[in-house]
Each structure stands twice: as C-alpha cells, then as structure tokens.
Design an enzyme around this catalytic site. Structure first.
Site, PDB file in Angstrom:
ATOM      1  N   LYS A  22      38.948  42.635  45.492  1.00  0.00           N
ATOM      2  CA  LYS A  22      38.145  44.364  44.851  1.00  0.00           C
ATOM      3  C   LYS A  22      37.337  43.487  43.683  1.00  0.00           C
ATOM      4  O   LYS A  22      36.180  44.336  43.721  1.00  0.00           O
ATOM      5  CB  LYS A  22      39.863  44.873  44.025  1.00  0.00           C
ATOM      6  N   ASN A  23      38.500  42.533  42.499  1.00  0.00           N
ATOM      7  CA  ASN A  23      37.586  41.960  41.675  1.00  0.00           C
ATOM      8  C   ASN A  23      35.528  41.569  42.058  1.00  0.00           C
ATOM      9  O   ASN A  23      34.863  41.584  41.391  1.00  0.00           O
ATOM     10  CB  ASN A  23      38.407  41.534  41.071  1.00  0.00           C
ATOM     11  N   CYS A 116      42.687  49.123  33.428  1.00  0.00           N
ATOM     12  CA  CYS A 116      44.609  49.079  33.078  1.00  0.00           C
ATOM     13  C   CYS A 116      44.918  49.256  31.133  1.00  0.00           C
ATOM     14  O   CYS A 116      44.255  48.172  30.805  1.00  0.00           O
ATOM     15  CB  CYS A 116      45.453  48.034  33.615  1.00  0.00           C
ATOM     16  N   ARG A 121      40.418  45.639  26.010  1.00  0.00           N
ATOM     17  CA  ARG A 121      40.053  45.591  26.382  1.00  0.00           C
ATOM     18  C   ARG A 121      38.402  45.815  26.567  1.00  0.00           C
ATOM     19  O   ARG A 121      37.526  46.731  26.355  1.00  0.00           O
ATOM     20  CB  ARG A 121      39.975  46.807  28.039  1.00  0.00           C
ATOM     21  N   PRO A 122      37.995  45.439  25.060  1.00  0.00           N
ATOM     22  CA  PRO A 122      36.787  45.411  24.698  1.00  0.00           C
ATOM     23  C   PRO A 122      35.351  45.072  25.525  1.00  0.00           C
ATOM     24  O   PRO A 122      35.210  44.239  26.609  1.00  0.00           O
ATOM     25  CB  PRO A 122      36.283  44.426  23.457  1.00  0.00           C
ATOM     26  N   ILE A 123      33.649  45.243  25.708  1.00  0.00           N
ATOM     27  CA  ILE A 123      32.779  44.905  26.363  1.00  0.00           C
ATOM     28  C   ILE A 123      31.886  44.573  24.885  1.00  0.00           C
ATOM     29  O   ILE A 123      30.559  43.998  25.705  1.00  0.00           O
ATOM     30  CB  ILE A 123      32.353  45.997  26.640  1.00  0.00           C
ATOM     31  N   ASP A 304      46.310  37.497  36.739  1.00  0.00           N
ATOM     32  CA  ASP A 304      46.501  38.799  37.647  1.00  0.00           C
ATOM     33  C   ASP A 304      47.866  38.159  38.353  1.00  0.00           C
ATOM     34  O   ASP A 304      48.551  38.983  39.369  1.00  0.00           O
ATOM     35  CB  ASP A 304      45.859  38.805  38.725  1.00  0.00           C
ATOM     36  N   ILE A 326      45.437  34.949  28.158  1.00  0.00           N
ATOM     37  CA  ILE A 326      43.924  36.701  28.318  1.00  0.00           C
ATOM     38  C   ILE A 326      43.945  37.632  28.165  1.00  0.00           C
ATOM     39  O   ILE A 326      43.995  38.148  27.339  1.00  0.00           O
ATOM     40  CB  ILE A 326      43.923  36.162  29.850  1.00  0.00           C
ATOM     41  N   ARG A 398      45.614  51.172  44.037  1.00  0.00           N
ATOM     42  CA  ARG A 398      43.978  50.594  43.345  1.00  0.00           C
ATOM     43  C   ARG A 398      43.246  49.683  44.094  1.00  0.00           C
ATOM     44  O   ARG A 398      42.269  49.297  44.086  1.00  0.00           O
ATOM     45  CB  ARG A 398      44.298  51.085  42.097  1.00  0.00           C
TER      46      ARG A 398
HETATM   47  C1  EPZ Z   1      38.907  40.846  34.957  1.00  0.00           C
HETATM   48  O1  EPZ Z   1      38.693  42.298  34.224  1.00  0.00           O
HETATM   49  C2  EPZ Z   1      38.981  41.525  35.999  1.00  0.00           C
HETATM   50  N1  EPZ Z   1      39.050  42.958  36.554  1.00  0.00           N
HETATM   51  C3  EPZ Z   1      40.916  41.881  36.028  1.00  0.00           C
HETATM   52  O2  EPZ Z   1      41.133  41.782  36.431  1.00  0.00           O
HETATM   53  C4  EPZ Z   1      41.044  40.278  35.219  1.00  0.00           C
HETATM   54  O3  EPZ Z   1      42.020  40.394  34.860  1.00  0.00           O
HETATM   55  C5  EPZ Z   1      40.540  39.407  33.993  1.00  0.00           C
HETATM   56  O4  EPZ Z   1      38.640  39.532  35.186  1.00  0.00           O
HETATM   57  C6  EPZ Z   1      40.842  38.501  33.892  1.00  0.00           C
HETATM   58  O5  EPZ Z   1      40.406  37.281  35.629  1.00  0.00           O
HETATM   59  C7  EPZ Z   1      37.517  42.872  36.895  1.00  0.00           C
HETATM   60  O6  EPZ Z   1      37.327  42.074  37.852  1.00  0.00           O
HETATM   61  C8  EPZ Z   1      37.433  44.423  37.732  1.00  0.00           C
HETATM   62  P1  EPZ Z   1      37.336  39.524  31.144  1.00  0.00           P
HETATM   63  P2  EPZ Z   1      37.835  41.434  32.691  1.00  0.00           P
HETATM   64  O7  EPZ Z   1      35.817  40.503  30.573  1.00  0.00           O
HETATM   65  O8  EPZ Z   1      36.497  41.445  33.542  1.00  0.00           O
HETATM   66  C9  EPZ Z   1      37.948  39.395  26.913  1.00  0.00           C
HETATM   67  C10 EPZ Z   1      43.135  42.790  38.120  1.00  0.00           C
HETATM   68  O9  EPZ Z   1      44.590  43.117  37.795  1.00  0.00           O
HETATM   69  N2  EPZ Z   1      37.033  40.282  26.430  1.00  0.00           N
HETATM   70  O10 EPZ Z   1      37.333  38.140  31.953  1.00  0.00           O
HETATM   71  O11 EPZ Z   1      37.791  42.825  32.256  1.00  0.00           O
HETATM   72  C11 EPZ Z   1      38.967  40.238  26.918  1.00  0.00           C
HETATM   73  O12 EPZ Z   1      39.856  41.121  26.007  1.00  0.00           O
HETATM   74  C12 EPZ Z   1      41.961  42.793  37.051  1.00  0.00           C
HETATM   75  O13 EPZ Z   1      42.713  43.218  39.579  1.00  0.00           O
HETATM   76  C13 EPZ Z   1      35.806  40.538  25.470  1.00  0.00           C
HETATM   77  O14 EPZ Z   1      36.940  40.218  24.159  1.00  0.00           O
HETATM   78  O15 EPZ Z   1      37.997  40.635  32.357  1.00  0.00           O
HETATM   79  C14 EPZ Z   1      40.278  38.929  27.726  1.00  0.00           C
HETATM   80  O16 EPZ Z   1      41.400  38.937  26.494  1.00  0.00           O
HETATM   81  C15 EPZ Z   1      43.079  43.706  35.362  1.00  0.00           C
HETATM   82  N3  EPZ Z   1      35.041  40.610  24.700  1.00  0.00           N
HETATM   83  C16 EPZ Z   1      39.354  38.491  28.541  1.00  0.00           C
HETATM   84  O17 EPZ Z   1      38.165  39.008  27.569  1.00  0.00           O
HETATM   85  C17 EPZ Z   1      34.342  41.263  26.372  1.00  0.00           C
HETATM   86  O18 EPZ Z   1      33.229  41.899  26.172  1.00  0.00           O
HETATM   87  C18 EPZ Z   1      39.441  38.271  29.670  1.00  0.00           C
HETATM   88  O19 EPZ Z   1      38.365  39.007  29.894  1.00  0.00           O
HETATM   89  C19 EPZ Z   1      34.881  40.969  27.742  1.00  0.00           C
HETATM   90  C20 EPZ Z   1      35.980  40.602  27.468  1.00  0.00           C
END
Ligand code: EPZ
Length: 418
Positions: A22-23, A116, A121-123, A304, A326, A398
């Site tokens: 999925k990811n 979720c 979940r900031p970007i 996950d 995380i 999902r």
């Molecule tokens: C991806 O989310 C996955 N989703 C998540 O899987 C997974 O838990 C996560 O990676 C970690 O492996 C998808 O790929 C669609 P991150 P993502 O950016 O990209 C912080 C599932 O169950 N962060 O690696 O959103 C954030 O707050 C889902 O399939 C910032 O601070 O995860 C978190 O603490 C749930 N600023 C950490 O980084 C940002 O701009 C990890 O986030 C981005 C992230």
C-alpha cells in the site's frame, strides 16, 4: 455500517499470498503524473486508498484504466486545478500529488492530506524541501499553494528520516535543474520501490536505500511497466497471525529481509519460523515468552506492526513492553484489547505500553480506531474465545486487500455483516 464478525480459536492452515505494498502504490500512482508517456503498474493492492487516488486522478482529467490489481495511465497530462479537501482529506498519501504536480507543472493548489489519527501528522519537512528547491509555499486555512519559476537542485537535510518527505522531495526533484541531495533520507522498501520506478522511466536517482539519496534532474521520463513491491506490513501482519494460530500455514510472496526486525523478535519469543526465499511457514505453535519492542525507522521494528503485535504479546508468558517512538497517539487499540480481557498499562506520556501476558481474550463488540489498530482487533478476534464484532472496518479495508477472503481460505471464521 458493515462490521466484521469473527468466531475465534480456529487453527489456520494453507497459504496466504501477500499483495503489493500500500505505502508504495499510494506513491507510485501520483508519481506517474511526472511521466511523459504511458505508465503501467501491476501488483497494485485492491484497497480503498487506491480508489481515493483514482478519484483524484479522474477529477484532474487523467485517463487511467484500473484493473483489480493494475492501473494503466494512457495519458498523464492533468487539468491542474485546486484539489478539494473532500478528496485530499481521504488519505495521508494525497500529499504525493504535491511533489508530482510541482515537479512537472511548477504550480500546486490543494488541501492538506488526511490520514489515521495516530498523531499530528505535520508535513513541514515536505514543504521545507520544496522551498529548498526554489518553490514558494503559501498555506491558507488547510490549503497549500506552491509555485516555482524554476526548480533547482539543492542539498536538503531531513530533521527526521520521513518516508513521505523523502518520497515527495524526490518527486519534486526528478525534473529539477541540476543535482539534489537528500541527507538523512528514509530507507524503507517502499521508498526504494518508488526510486526504482522513477529510474525505470529514465530518472537519475542514486544512493537508493541509503540515508543519502542523489537526484540529477532530467527533462523527459519515458514509458515504463512496474510491479509494486510486496507489502511488508501486510506480510508481517499475517506472519504474526501464523505465529499464533498456524498449523502448516504459509505466508508467501514476501521479502523476508523487509521484515527481519519482526521475525527476529518472533524467534526471540520462541516462534519456530521456516524462512524461505519468498515465504515464511509456520508448522505449529507453542508457548512463547514476553519480549520488548521499540519502534524505529527501517530497518528497525516498524511502527506499523506494533499494533498487530499487541495480541501476540498478550498471549506470551511474562511481561512485554512496546515503546512507540514514531507516532504520539498509536495505542488507541489498547482500550478495546483490555475490554477483551488483556492486562495492559500505557505510560502517562503515551509512549510505552506494558503488557502482562498469558491473558485469554474473550470475544466482545469492539471498534477499529485506525488502520493497524483495526488489524490488531482482527487478530484479537481470531485468538479470542467466542464471537467478536468489529465496527469501523473501513479503516481496515483501506490497507488490507481481501483480508476476509484470505483468512477464510485458511480456515478462519470471519465475515462481513451489516
Ligand atoms: C508513512 O507515513 C506511512 N504512510 C505510515 O504508515 C508509517 O507509519 C510511516 O510512514 C512511518 O513508517 C504512508 O506511507 C502512506 P513519516 P508518513 O513522514 O510518511 C514526523 C500505515 O499504517 N514528520 O515517516 O506520514 C511525523 O510526525 C501508515 O500504513 C514530521 O515531523 O510518516 C512522525 O513523527 C500509518 N514532519 C514521523 O516524522 C513531516 O513533514 C514519521 O513520519 C513529516 C513527518
């Protein structure tokens, strides 16, 4: 609203075949917009997150042919208009349209992504990366508008090895002028899969799978055919189920290396796993001892899989701990697990769960709180005495392709009821 009804205690035998990740798929589909020719993607999981992305593609006027496990882009040109919250808010991965549309058209106008409720979940890391490439980012009440006269390669250091930010910055950089370096990049298998996909259409990405990824911008991206990498989280979920209920149960079409952090932990607990080239087999189950888990970025234990692991630890003898490093809100499944008879304490800072094992779960009416929390409740239902009803199953659907069919075919008593 449909619910899942599970009668627990059944031993499971036969074979479960894992689908595409999925990811990875949720990134490959927006990334296809960057291509200048036809794109064909196979081994796509048949899940509602893909439906949500197809809805956005259709809204943007992208012509795609969707099969059950495939998607073909006959024309990747888009009508580059505002993507509303009703669409982008359906999933977290809608944010990949930012990198892809910016990378090809230098202008993006869309609502923030959804996802979720496992954390804030900031970007910010995504947007900082776009700015380093020369884009101007404006945020206005949940809407983000990004513009660039030109995208120019830059050195970008990620404060955290974010999966989404790593992929999104790569999407914006593949057609930028010059070289981009992403330091402290994510190394997850789905990040590697996206890089290989882009290189197969002529992108110039190196350092793939390392913490330092280099992208040399190119002008044209040609046709490609790509198979989505197997889903390591789906695979891990079924290997956990096999460890609890397997009797000659095989989980196939997986990459064992991708879930080595899981299998090493299961073996530490005493599970006897037969690990093949592309499968994992469990001949029988036994008593297991409690272990400690700390979620980390790849290749550490994946966040996950900590929720699906919870019912396993509930079944182990002794005390186990899960430390979630995380996400700040990823223990929402524990309340209903306790309702089914588990003995679990969560620390006041919501970072550590202490699980007092050897609990026998009893079927109850419970709810899915998020995607992997929902998977965790399915596992609770499979091992519980009696009948479990799970509400809010749209979360589960999902991310798990045909979870009911796959479990039924190996002997589980699970069905969708209204
Ligand atoms: C991806 O989310 C996955 N989703 C998540 O899987 C997974 O838990 C996560 O990676 C970690 O492996 C998808 O790929 C669609 P991150 P993502 O950016 O990209 C912080 C599932 O169950 N962060 O690696 O959103 C954030 O707050 C889902 O399939 C910032 O601070 O995860 C978190 O603490 C749930 N600023 C950490 O980084 C940002 O701009 C990890 O986030 C981005 C992230």
């Amino acid at each position: 609203m449909p619910k899942l009804k599970i009668v627990g205690g059944r031993r499971l035998s036969g074979e479960i075949v894992v689908d595409g990740a999925k990811n990875s798929a949720v990134a490959l589909i927006p990334a296809s917009i960057l291509c200048d020719e036809i794109v064909e993607i196979n081994n796509v999981p048949d899940i509602s997150d893909i439906d949500a992305l197809e809805e956005i593609l259709d809204y943007l006027g992208v012509k795609v042919e969707r099969g059950k496990h495939s998607i073909v882009f006959n024309d990747t040109k888009i009508d580059n208009k505002f993507i509303p919250c009703s669409m982008s808010g359906k999933l977290r991965a809608s944010y990949y349209f930012m990198g892809a549309i910016l990378g090809k058209y230098k202008h993006v106008d869309m609502c923030f992504p959804g996802g979720c409720s496992i954390g804030e979940r900031p970007i910010n890391l995504h947007l900082k990366g776009f700015e380093k490439l020369g884009a101007v980012v404006r945020e206005d009440d949940g809407r983000v508008i990004i513009d660039a006269d030109e995208l120019v390669g830059a050195e970008i250091f990620l404060d955290f090895p974010s999966v989404g930010a790593t992929i999104n910055i790569i999407l914006a950089a593949v057609k930028a002028r010059g070289k981009t370096v992403i330091d402290n990049a994510a190394k997850e298998p789905h990040v590697i899969d996206v890089c290989n996909f882009l290189n197969s259409m002529g992108a110039c990405i190196s350092g793939i799978g390392t913490g330092r990824i280099e992208i040399i911008g190119v002008d044209h991206l040609h046709s490609t055919k790509h198979n989505v990498v197997p889903d390591m989280i789906e695979a891990g979920t079924y290997v956990i189920i096999a460890s609890l209920l397997g009797k000659n149960l095989k989980v196939s079409n997986l990459e064992p290396l991708h879930i080595e952090s899981l299998t090493s932990k299961l073996e530490e607990a005493g599970v006897n796993l037969e690990i093949g080239d592309d499968y994992i087999f469990v001949a029988d189950v036994s008593e297991y001892k409690g272990i400690d888990i700390k979620t980390m970025v790849y290749p550490g234990f994946p966040t996950d899989l900590q929720q699906p692991m919870t019912p396993f630890l509930v079944s182990c003898e002794g005390i186990s701990h899960i430390e979630e490093t995380i996400w700040e809100n990823r223990f929402q499944n524990i309340a209903d697990t306790i309702k089914m008879g588990a003995s679990i304490e969560v620390s006041s800072d919501n970072k550590v769960a202490t699980i007092y094992g050897s609990s026998k779960l009893v079927g109850k009416e419970v709810s899915a709180t998020d995607l992997r929390g929902g998977a965790s409740m399915v596992i609770c239902g499979l091992i519980a005495d009696g009948e479990t009803i799970i509400d809010n199953i749209s979360y589960i659907l999902r991310g798990y392709d045909d979870i009911v069919g796959k479990l039924n075919r190996v002997g589980a008593d699970i069905k969708i009821v209204d």
